[in-house]
Write a protein that holds these residues in place. Structure first.
Motif, PDB file in Angstrom:
ATOM      1  N   MET A   1     -18.577  -3.874 -51.971  1.00 31.77           N
ATOM      2  CA  MET A   1     -18.859  -3.656 -50.569  1.00 31.77           C
ATOM      3  C   MET A   1     -17.562  -3.271 -49.844  1.00 31.77           C
ATOM      4  SD  MET A   1     -20.408  -6.315 -47.805  1.00 31.77           S
ATOM      5  CE  MET A   1     -22.034  -5.700 -47.534  1.00 31.77           C
ATOM      6  N   ASN A   2     -17.620  -2.277 -49.002  1.00 33.18           N
ATOM      7  CA  ASN A   2     -16.447  -1.837 -48.247  1.00 33.18           C
ATOM      8  C   ASN A   2     -16.097  -2.835 -47.146  1.00 33.18           C
ATOM      9  OD1 ASN A   2     -16.260   0.463 -49.762  1.00 33.18           O
ATOM     10  ND2 ASN A   2     -17.199   1.786 -48.252  1.00 33.18           N
ATOM     11  N   GLN A   3     -14.796  -2.905 -46.833  1.00 32.31           N
ATOM     12  CA  GLN A   3     -14.303  -3.720 -45.721  1.00 32.31           C
ATOM     13  C   GLN A   3     -13.483  -2.831 -44.800  1.00 32.31           C
ATOM     14  OE1 GLN A   3     -11.978  -6.808 -47.531  1.00 32.31           O
ATOM     15  NE2 GLN A   3     -13.743  -8.011 -48.121  1.00 32.31           N
ATOM     16  N   ILE A   4     -13.687  -2.949 -43.503  1.00 28.24           N
ATOM     17  CA  ILE A   4     -12.940  -2.166 -42.522  1.00 28.24           C
ATOM     18  C   ILE A   4     -11.464  -2.541 -42.602  1.00 28.24           C
ATOM     19  CG2 ILE A   4     -12.612  -1.758 -40.046  1.00 28.24           C
ATOM     20  CD1 ILE A   4     -15.612  -2.299 -39.710  1.00 28.24           C
ATOM     21  N   PRO A   5     -10.547  -1.552 -42.600  1.00 28.84           N
ATOM     22  CA  PRO A   5      -9.114  -1.866 -42.629  1.00 28.84           C
ATOM     23  C   PRO A   5      -8.689  -2.694 -41.426  1.00 28.84           C
ATOM     24  CG  PRO A   5      -9.478   0.461 -43.040  1.00 28.84           C
ATOM     25  CD  PRO A   5     -10.793  -0.110 -42.610  1.00 28.84           C
ATOM     26  N   LYS A   6      -7.781  -3.628 -41.673  1.00 29.03           N
ATOM     27  CA  LYS A   6      -7.301  -4.510 -40.616  1.00 29.03           C
ATOM     28  C   LYS A   6      -5.817  -4.799 -40.852  1.00 29.03           C
ATOM     29  CE  LYS A   6      -7.802  -9.335 -39.438  1.00 29.03           C
ATOM     30  NZ  LYS A   6      -8.568 -10.553 -39.670  1.00 29.03           N
ATOM     31  N   PHE A   7      -4.999  -4.641 -39.803  1.00 30.23           N
ATOM     32  CA  PHE A   7      -3.588  -4.992 -39.917  1.00 30.23           C
ATOM     33  C   PHE A   7      -3.443  -6.506 -39.892  1.00 30.23           C
ATOM     34  CE2 PHE A   7      -3.167  -0.669 -38.159  1.00 30.23           C
ATOM     35  CZ  PHE A   7      -2.339  -0.134 -39.135  1.00 30.23           C
ATOM     36  N   THR A   8      -2.690  -7.042 -40.838  1.00 26.26           N
ATOM     37  CA  THR A   8      -2.430  -8.483 -40.887  1.00 26.26           C
ATOM     38  C   THR A   8      -0.990  -8.799 -40.489  1.00 26.26           C
ATOM     39  OG1 THR A   8      -1.930  -8.354 -43.254  1.00 26.26           O
ATOM     40  CG2 THR A   8      -4.201  -8.921 -42.622  1.00 26.26           C
ATOM     41  N   THR A  29      -5.218  -5.035 -44.801  1.00 27.91           N
ATOM     42  CA  THR A  29      -6.219  -5.310 -45.820  1.00 27.91           C
ATOM     43  C   THR A  29      -7.422  -4.406 -45.596  1.00 27.91           C
ATOM     44  OG1 THR A  29      -7.244  -7.048 -44.484  1.00 27.91           O
ATOM     45  CG2 THR A  29      -5.544  -7.740 -46.042  1.00 27.91           C
ATOM     46  N   GLY A  30      -8.219  -4.260 -46.625  1.00 22.63           N
ATOM     47  CA  GLY A  30      -9.438  -3.471 -46.528  1.00 22.63           C
ATOM     48  C   GLY A  30      -9.916  -3.087 -47.915  1.00 22.63           C
ATOM     49  N   LYS A  31     -11.126  -2.605 -47.982  1.00 20.38           N
ATOM     50  CA  LYS A  31     -11.669  -2.130 -49.255  1.00 20.38           C
ATOM     51  C   LYS A  31     -12.378  -0.819 -48.995  1.00 20.38           C
ATOM     52  CE  LYS A  31     -14.429  -3.592 -53.171  1.00 20.38           C
ATOM     53  NZ  LYS A  31     -15.230  -4.664 -53.737  1.00 20.38           N
ATOM     54  N   PRO A  32     -11.908   0.281 -49.549  1.00 21.87           N
ATOM     55  CA  PRO A  32     -10.758   0.368 -50.448  1.00 21.87           C
ATOM     56  C   PRO A  32      -9.453   0.014 -49.727  1.00 21.87           C
ATOM     57  CG  PRO A  32     -11.497   2.567 -49.849  1.00 21.87           C
ATOM     58  CD  PRO A  32     -12.487   1.589 -49.256  1.00 21.87           C
ATOM     59  N   VAL A  33      -8.411  -0.275 -50.508  1.00 17.90           N
ATOM     60  CA  VAL A  33      -7.110  -0.649 -49.942  1.00 17.90           C
ATOM     61  C   VAL A  33      -6.618   0.486 -49.051  1.00 17.90           C
ATOM     62  CG1 VAL A  33      -4.723  -1.245 -50.481  1.00 17.90           C
ATOM     63  CG2 VAL A  33      -6.565  -2.101 -51.921  1.00 17.90           C
ATOM     64  N   PRO A  34      -6.212   0.183 -47.813  1.00 18.02           N
ATOM     65  CA  PRO A  34      -5.770   1.240 -46.889  1.00 18.02           C
ATOM     66  C   PRO A  34      -4.448   1.884 -47.319  1.00 18.02           C
ATOM     67  CG  PRO A  34      -5.844  -0.921 -45.786  1.00 18.02           C
ATOM     68  CD  PRO A  34      -6.197  -1.134 -47.203  1.00 18.02           C
ATOM     69  N   ASN A  35      -4.269   3.126 -46.923  1.00 22.83           N
ATOM     70  CA  ASN A  35      -2.980   3.814 -47.056  1.00 22.83           C
ATOM     71  C   ASN A  35      -2.283   3.715 -45.710  1.00 22.83           C
ATOM     72  OD1 ASN A  35      -3.313   4.794 -49.720  1.00 22.83           O
ATOM     73  ND2 ASN A  35      -4.628   6.409 -48.947  1.00 22.83           N
ATOM     74  N   ILE A  36      -0.981   3.465 -45.727  1.00 26.99           N
ATOM     75  CA  ILE A  36      -0.209   3.369 -44.490  1.00 26.99           C
ATOM     76  C   ILE A  36       0.726   4.563 -44.412  1.00 26.99           C
ATOM     77  CG2 ILE A  36       1.522   2.023 -43.233  1.00 26.99           C
ATOM     78  CD1 ILE A  36       0.193  -0.497 -44.440  1.00 26.99           C
ATOM     79  N   THR A  37       0.693   5.241 -43.278  1.00 24.73           N
ATOM     80  CA  THR A  37       1.546   6.400 -43.036  1.00 24.73           C
ATOM     81  C   THR A  37       2.414   6.097 -41.821  1.00 24.73           C
ATOM     82  OG1 THR A  37      -0.193   7.846 -43.887  1.00 24.73           O
ATOM     83  CG2 THR A  37       1.569   8.881 -42.618  1.00 24.73           C
ATOM     84  N   TRP A  38       3.707   6.406 -41.922  1.00 27.48           N
ATOM     85  CA  TRP A  38       4.663   6.156 -40.845  1.00 27.48           C
ATOM     86  C   TRP A  38       4.921   7.433 -40.056  1.00 27.48           C
ATOM     87  CZ3 TRP A  38       6.539   1.332 -39.824  1.00 27.48           C
ATOM     88  CH2 TRP A  38       6.331   0.356 -40.793  1.00 27.48           C
ATOM     89  N   PHE A  39       5.056   7.289 -38.726  1.00 31.83           N
ATOM     90  CA  PHE A  39       5.320   8.417 -37.837  1.00 31.83           C
ATOM     91  C   PHE A  39       6.472   8.077 -36.899  1.00 31.83           C
ATOM     92  CE2 PHE A  39       0.905   8.658 -39.028  1.00 31.83           C
ATOM     93  CZ  PHE A  39       0.672  10.002 -39.215  1.00 31.83           C
ATOM     94  N   GLU A  61      -4.743  -5.714 -50.372  1.00 30.08           N
ATOM     95  CA  GLU A  61      -3.735  -5.691 -49.310  1.00 30.08           C
ATOM     96  C   GLU A  61      -2.688  -4.626 -49.624  1.00 30.08           C
ATOM     97  OE1 GLU A  61      -1.491  -8.951 -46.754  1.00 30.08           O
ATOM     98  OE2 GLU A  61      -0.728  -8.904 -48.811  1.00 30.08           O
ATOM     99  N   CYS A  62      -2.365  -3.837 -48.616  1.00 28.70           N
ATOM    100  CA  CYS A  62      -1.293  -2.850 -48.726  1.00 28.70           C
ATOM    101  C   CYS A  62      -0.098  -3.377 -47.927  1.00 28.70           C
ATOM    102  CB  CYS A  62      -1.739  -1.507 -48.161  1.00 28.70           C
ATOM    103  SG  CYS A  62      -0.437  -0.254 -48.236  1.00 28.70           S
ATOM    104  N   VAL A  63       1.073  -3.319 -48.539  1.00 27.08           N
ATOM    105  CA  VAL A  63       2.311  -3.696 -47.867  1.00 27.08           C
ATOM    106  C   VAL A  63       3.200  -2.460 -47.859  1.00 27.08           C
ATOM    107  CG1 VAL A  63       4.332  -5.202 -47.898  1.00 27.08           C
ATOM    108  CG2 VAL A  63       2.129  -6.080 -48.678  1.00 27.08           C
ATOM    109  N   SER A  64       3.695  -2.093 -46.689  1.00 25.84           N
ATOM    110  CA  SER A  64       4.553  -0.917 -46.574  1.00 25.84           C
ATOM    111  C   SER A  64       5.798  -1.294 -45.782  1.00 25.84           C
ATOM    112  CB  SER A  64       3.819   0.228 -45.872  1.00 25.84           C
ATOM    113  OG  SER A  64       4.630   1.382 -45.823  1.00 25.84           O
TER     114      SER A  64
END
Length: 82
Positions: A1-8, A29-39, A61-64
């Motif tokens: 089941m998908n999960q909406i991305p959320k910043f922790t 966090t999220g499913k699929p694991v979110p990608n983080i892009t920096w601007f 969980e994605c850590v960037s």
């Protein structure tokens, strides 16, 4: 089941002295694991001699981390966004 991305974890606003180094860390966090892009000022950041971006993901969980070295006002000042 998908999960909406959320910043922790998001970085706080920072002011530094010219020549210092700076690290920003973001976790999401999220499913699929979110990608983080920096601007910076709406332009996507690319790695160079002063900018390093490292990302990893584990257990939904994605850590960037974005690091700036030897910061100087002209090329590095502005708003950094994720």
């Amino acid at each position: 089941m998908n999960q909406i991305p959320k910043f922790t974890e998001v970085p706080d606003s920072q002011r530094i002295i010219e020549g210092d180094n700076l690290d920003f860390v973001v976790k999401a966090t999220g499913k699929p694991v979110p990608n983080i892009t920096w601007f910076r000022n709406k332009d996507e950041l690319k790695e160079d001699n002063h900018i390093k971006i490292v990302s990893s993901d584990e257990n939904l969980e994605c850590v960037s981390m974005m690091s700036l070295t030897d910061v100087s006002p002209k090329p590095h000042s502005g708003s950094y966004l994720i």
